[in-house]
Write a protein that holds these residues in place. Structure first.
Motif, PDB file in Angstrom:
ATOM      1  N   ALA A  33      32.274  -6.948  40.137  1.00  0.00           N
ATOM      2  CA  ALA A  33      30.858  -6.998  39.772  1.00  0.00           C
ATOM      3  C   ALA A  33      29.977  -6.331  40.819  1.00  0.00           C
ATOM      4  CB  ALA A  33      30.413  -8.445  39.571  1.00  0.00           C
ATOM      5  N   ASP A  34      30.554  -5.868  41.898  1.00  0.00           N
ATOM      6  CA  ASP A  34      29.783  -5.256  42.980  1.00  0.00           C
ATOM      7  C   ASP A  34      29.821  -3.746  42.849  1.00  0.00           C
ATOM      8  OD1 ASP A  34      29.479  -7.823  43.807  1.00  0.00           O
ATOM      9  OD2 ASP A  34      30.762  -7.653  45.574  1.00  0.00           O
ATOM     10  N   GLU A  35      28.674  -3.170  42.567  1.00  0.00           N
ATOM     11  CA  GLU A  35      28.585  -1.730  42.344  1.00  0.00           C
ATOM     12  C   GLU A  35      29.129  -0.931  43.524  1.00  0.00           C
ATOM     13  OE1 GLU A  35      24.963   1.289  41.636  1.00  0.00           O
ATOM     14  OE2 GLU A  35      25.034  -0.456  40.307  1.00  0.00           O
ATOM     15  N   ASP A  36      28.830  -1.363  44.735  1.00  0.00           N
ATOM     16  CA  ASP A  36      29.252  -0.609  45.914  1.00  0.00           C
ATOM     17  C   ASP A  36      30.576  -1.069  46.510  1.00  0.00           C
ATOM     18  OD1 ASP A  36      26.989   1.005  45.826  1.00  0.00           O
ATOM     19  OD2 ASP A  36      25.828  -0.377  47.063  1.00  0.00           O
ATOM     20  N   GLY A  37      31.026  -2.281  46.186  1.00  0.00           N
ATOM     21  CA  GLY A  37      32.207  -2.809  46.846  1.00  0.00           C
ATOM     22  C   GLY A  37      33.421  -3.004  45.958  1.00  0.00           C
ATOM     23  N   ALA A  38      33.329  -2.619  44.696  1.00  0.00           N
ATOM     24  CA  ALA A  38      34.458  -2.815  43.783  1.00  0.00           C
ATOM     25  C   ALA A  38      35.582  -1.836  44.107  1.00  0.00           C
ATOM     26  CB  ALA A  38      34.006  -2.633  42.340  1.00  0.00           C
ATOM     27  N   MET A  39      36.817  -2.330  43.995  1.00  0.00           N
ATOM     28  CA  MET A  39      37.987  -1.478  44.215  1.00  0.00           C
ATOM     29  C   MET A  39      39.086  -1.888  43.255  1.00  0.00           C
ATOM     30  SD  MET A  39      38.421  -0.621  48.167  1.00  0.00           S
ATOM     31  CE  MET A  39      39.237   0.853  47.657  1.00  0.00           C
ATOM     32  N   LEU A  40      39.820  -0.911  42.779  1.00  0.00           N
ATOM     33  CA  LEU A  40      40.995  -1.175  41.955  1.00  0.00           C
ATOM     34  C   LEU A  40      42.236  -0.809  42.753  1.00  0.00           C
ATOM     35  CD1 LEU A  40      39.866   0.270  38.504  1.00  0.00           C
ATOM     36  CD2 LEU A  40      39.862  -2.121  39.257  1.00  0.00           C
ATOM     37  N   PHE A  41      43.222  -1.693  42.715  1.00  0.00           N
ATOM     38  CA  PHE A  41      44.512  -1.465  43.361  1.00  0.00           C
ATOM     39  C   PHE A  41      45.538  -1.402  42.237  1.00  0.00           C
ATOM     40  CE2 PHE A  41      41.754  -3.339  46.490  1.00  0.00           C
ATOM     41  CZ  PHE A  41      42.028  -2.610  47.637  1.00  0.00           C
ATOM     42  N   PRO A  42      45.846  -0.205  41.733  1.00  0.00           N
ATOM     43  CA  PRO A  42      46.714  -0.061  40.565  1.00  0.00           C
ATOM     44  C   PRO A  42      48.179  -0.383  40.883  1.00  0.00           C
ATOM     45  CG  PRO A  42      46.152   2.088  41.442  1.00  0.00           C
ATOM     46  CD  PRO A  42      45.373   1.079  42.248  1.00  0.00           C
ATOM     47  N   PRO A  43      48.950  -0.617  39.844  1.00  0.00           N
ATOM     48  CA  PRO A  43      50.366  -0.947  40.043  1.00  0.00           C
ATOM     49  C   PRO A  43      51.220   0.295  40.305  1.00  0.00           C
ATOM     50  CG  PRO A  43      49.839  -1.017  37.707  1.00  0.00           C
ATOM     51  CD  PRO A  43      48.552  -0.730  38.440  1.00  0.00           C
ATOM     52  N   VAL A  44      51.017   0.886  41.473  1.00  0.00           N
ATOM     53  CA  VAL A  44      51.763   2.083  41.865  1.00  0.00           C
ATOM     54  C   VAL A  44      52.469   1.840  43.193  1.00  0.00           C
ATOM     55  CG1 VAL A  44      50.234   3.679  40.611  1.00  0.00           C
ATOM     56  CG2 VAL A  44      49.747   3.116  42.998  1.00  0.00           C
ATOM     57  N   ARG A  45      53.437   2.726  43.496  1.00  0.00           N
ATOM     58  CA  ARG A  45      54.168   2.622  44.758  1.00  0.00           C
ATOM     59  C   ARG A  45      53.200   2.658  45.926  1.00  0.00           C
ATOM     60  NH1 ARG A  45      58.582   7.130  44.777  1.00  0.00           N
ATOM     61  NH2 ARG A  45      56.790   8.290  44.058  1.00  0.00           N
ATOM     62  N   GLY A  46      53.506   1.887  46.939  1.00  0.00           N
ATOM     63  CA  GLY A  46      52.647   1.800  48.100  1.00  0.00           C
ATOM     64  C   GLY A  46      51.617   0.690  47.990  1.00  0.00           C
ATOM     65  N   ILE A  47      51.438   0.171  46.778  1.00  0.00           N
ATOM     66  CA  ILE A  47      50.528  -0.954  46.576  1.00  0.00           C
ATOM     67  C   ILE A  47      51.317  -2.173  46.125  1.00  0.00           C
ATOM     68  CG2 ILE A  47      48.564  -1.848  45.249  1.00  0.00           C
ATOM     69  CD1 ILE A  47      47.421   0.994  45.245  1.00  0.00           C
ATOM     70  N   VAL A  48      52.100  -2.025  45.073  1.00  0.00           N
ATOM     71  CA  VAL A  48      52.962  -3.115  44.590  1.00  0.00           C
ATOM     72  C   VAL A  48      54.410  -2.713  44.842  1.00  0.00           C
ATOM     73  CG1 VAL A  48      51.286  -3.832  42.824  1.00  0.00           C
ATOM     74  CG2 VAL A  48      53.091  -2.211  42.220  1.00  0.00           C
ATOM     75  N   PRO A  49      55.336  -3.669  44.784  1.00  0.00           N
ATOM     76  CA  PRO A  49      56.750  -3.314  44.989  1.00  0.00           C
ATOM     77  C   PRO A  49      57.220  -2.258  43.978  1.00  0.00           C
ATOM     78  CG  PRO A  49      56.455  -5.687  45.100  1.00  0.00           C
ATOM     79  CD  PRO A  49      55.147  -5.118  44.624  1.00  0.00           C
ATOM     80  N   ASP A  50      58.110  -1.390  44.419  1.00  0.00           N
ATOM     81  CA  ASP A  50      58.626  -0.319  43.552  1.00  0.00           C
ATOM     82  C   ASP A  50      59.172  -0.836  42.229  1.00  0.00           C
ATOM     83  OD1 ASP A  50      57.909   1.440  45.520  1.00  0.00           O
ATOM     84  OD2 ASP A  50      59.959   2.028  46.056  1.00  0.00           O
ATOM     85  N   ALA A  51      59.753  -2.024  42.238  1.00  0.00           N
ATOM     86  CA  ALA A  51      60.356  -2.562  41.015  1.00  0.00           C
ATOM     87  C   ALA A  51      59.343  -2.756  39.891  1.00  0.00           C
ATOM     88  CB  ALA A  51      61.043  -3.899  41.315  1.00  0.00           C
ATOM     89  N   VAL A  52      58.045  -2.895  40.232  1.00  0.00           N
ATOM     90  CA  VAL A  52      57.028  -3.089  39.200  1.00  0.00           C
ATOM     91  C   VAL A  52      55.979  -1.974  39.209  1.00  0.00           C
ATOM     92  CG1 VAL A  52      57.356  -5.577  39.011  1.00  0.00           C
ATOM     93  CG2 VAL A  52      55.713  -4.669  40.678  1.00  0.00           C
ATOM     94  N   ALA A  53      56.196  -0.943  39.995  1.00  0.00           N
ATOM     95  CA  ALA A  53      55.258   0.178  40.072  1.00  0.00           C
ATOM     96  C   ALA A  53      55.487   1.122  38.892  1.00  0.00           C
ATOM     97  CB  ALA A  53      55.443   0.935  41.383  1.00  0.00           C
ATOM     98  N   VAL A  54      54.419   1.550  38.274  1.00  0.00           N
ATOM     99  CA  VAL A  54      54.538   2.424  37.106  1.00  0.00           C
ATOM    100  C   VAL A  54      55.006   3.829  37.470  1.00  0.00           C
ATOM    101  CG1 VAL A  54      52.855   1.161  35.724  1.00  0.00           C
ATOM    102  CG2 VAL A  54      52.077   3.055  37.144  1.00  0.00           C
ATOM    103  N   ASP A  55      54.855   4.221  38.730  1.00  0.00           N
ATOM    104  CA  ASP A  55      55.254   5.565  39.139  1.00  0.00           C
ATOM    105  C   ASP A  55      56.584   5.613  39.886  1.00  0.00           C
ATOM    106  OD1 ASP A  55      54.250   4.288  41.385  1.00  0.00           O
ATOM    107  OD2 ASP A  55      53.293   6.095  42.184  1.00  0.00           O
ATOM    108  N   ALA A  56      57.305   4.504  39.916  1.00  0.00           N
ATOM    109  CA  ALA A  56      58.600   4.473  40.612  1.00  0.00           C
ATOM    110  C   ALA A  56      59.680   5.075  39.705  1.00  0.00           C
ATOM    111  CB  ALA A  56      58.975   3.057  40.987  1.00  0.00           C
ATOM    112  N   PRO A  57      60.617   5.822  40.297  1.00  0.00           N
ATOM    113  CA  PRO A  57      61.722   6.349  39.496  1.00  0.00           C
ATOM    114  C   PRO A  57      62.527   5.207  38.876  1.00  0.00           C
ATOM    115  CG  PRO A  57      61.797   7.211  41.749  1.00  0.00           C
ATOM    116  CD  PRO A  57      60.722   6.182  41.694  1.00  0.00           C
ATOM    117  N   ARG A  58      62.917   5.364  37.646  1.00  0.00           N
ATOM    118  CA  ARG A  58      63.730   4.346  36.955  1.00  0.00           C
ATOM    119  C   ARG A  58      65.174   4.790  36.930  1.00  0.00           C
ATOM    120  NH1 ARG A  58      60.192   0.912  37.947  1.00  0.00           N
ATOM    121  NH2 ARG A  58      58.264   1.078  36.828  1.00  0.00           N
ATOM    122  N   ARG A  59      66.057   3.832  37.104  1.00  0.00           N
ATOM    123  CA  ARG A  59      67.495   4.149  37.106  1.00  0.00           C
ATOM    124  C   ARG A  59      68.106   3.823  35.782  1.00  0.00           C
ATOM    125  NH1 ARG A  59      69.549   2.883  43.101  1.00  0.00           N
ATOM    126  NH2 ARG A  59      67.704   3.634  44.072  1.00  0.00           N
TER     127      ARG A  59
END
Length: 110
Positions: free
Chosen positions: A84-110
């Motif tokens: 709700a803060d115009e100047d302080g809002a941030m999104l931390f998406p589910p990508v490598r380096g933010i969430v574990p690779d096992a749940v990151a949308v950009d992690a290579p799948r085996r």
């Protein structure tokens, strides 16, 4: 900013026995706030009457990203901080380096 989130305790509203979140374009976003004032601004923006109390949990950002997000299952999950803060809002998406690779949308799948 990710490092700062990981070292900070954030407030996560609880709703219906779970974490308050929203889904958009296939991503679940957990709402988190740096303090009660930021959470109150979010509540006001949603039309919640002033003074209405919300139940919340204080969670270390690292625990939210490394433990809670992977435990949820379902759609990929990120963190929406102070939305709700115009100047302080941030999104931390589910990508490598933010969430574990096992749940990151950009992690290579085996």
């Amino acid at each position: 900013m990710v490092g700062e989130l990981r070292r900070t305790a954030v407030l996560v509203p609880l709703l219906g026995g779970g974490l308050m979140s929203a889904e958009r374009d296939g991503i679940r976003w957990i709402y988190a706030f740096t303090d009660e004032a930021a959470m109150a601004r979010f509540a006001a923006a949603r039309g919640v009457p002033p003074g209405e109390e919300w139940e919340y949990a204080a969670v270390l950002g690292a625990r939210l990203l490394d433990v809670v997000v992977p435990s949820l299952g379902g759609p990929p999950t990120g963190v929406a901080l102070n939305v709700a803060d115009e100047d302080g809002a941030m999104l931390f998406p589910p990508v490598r380096g933010i969430v574990p690779d096992a749940v990151a949308v950009d992690a290579p799948r085996r």
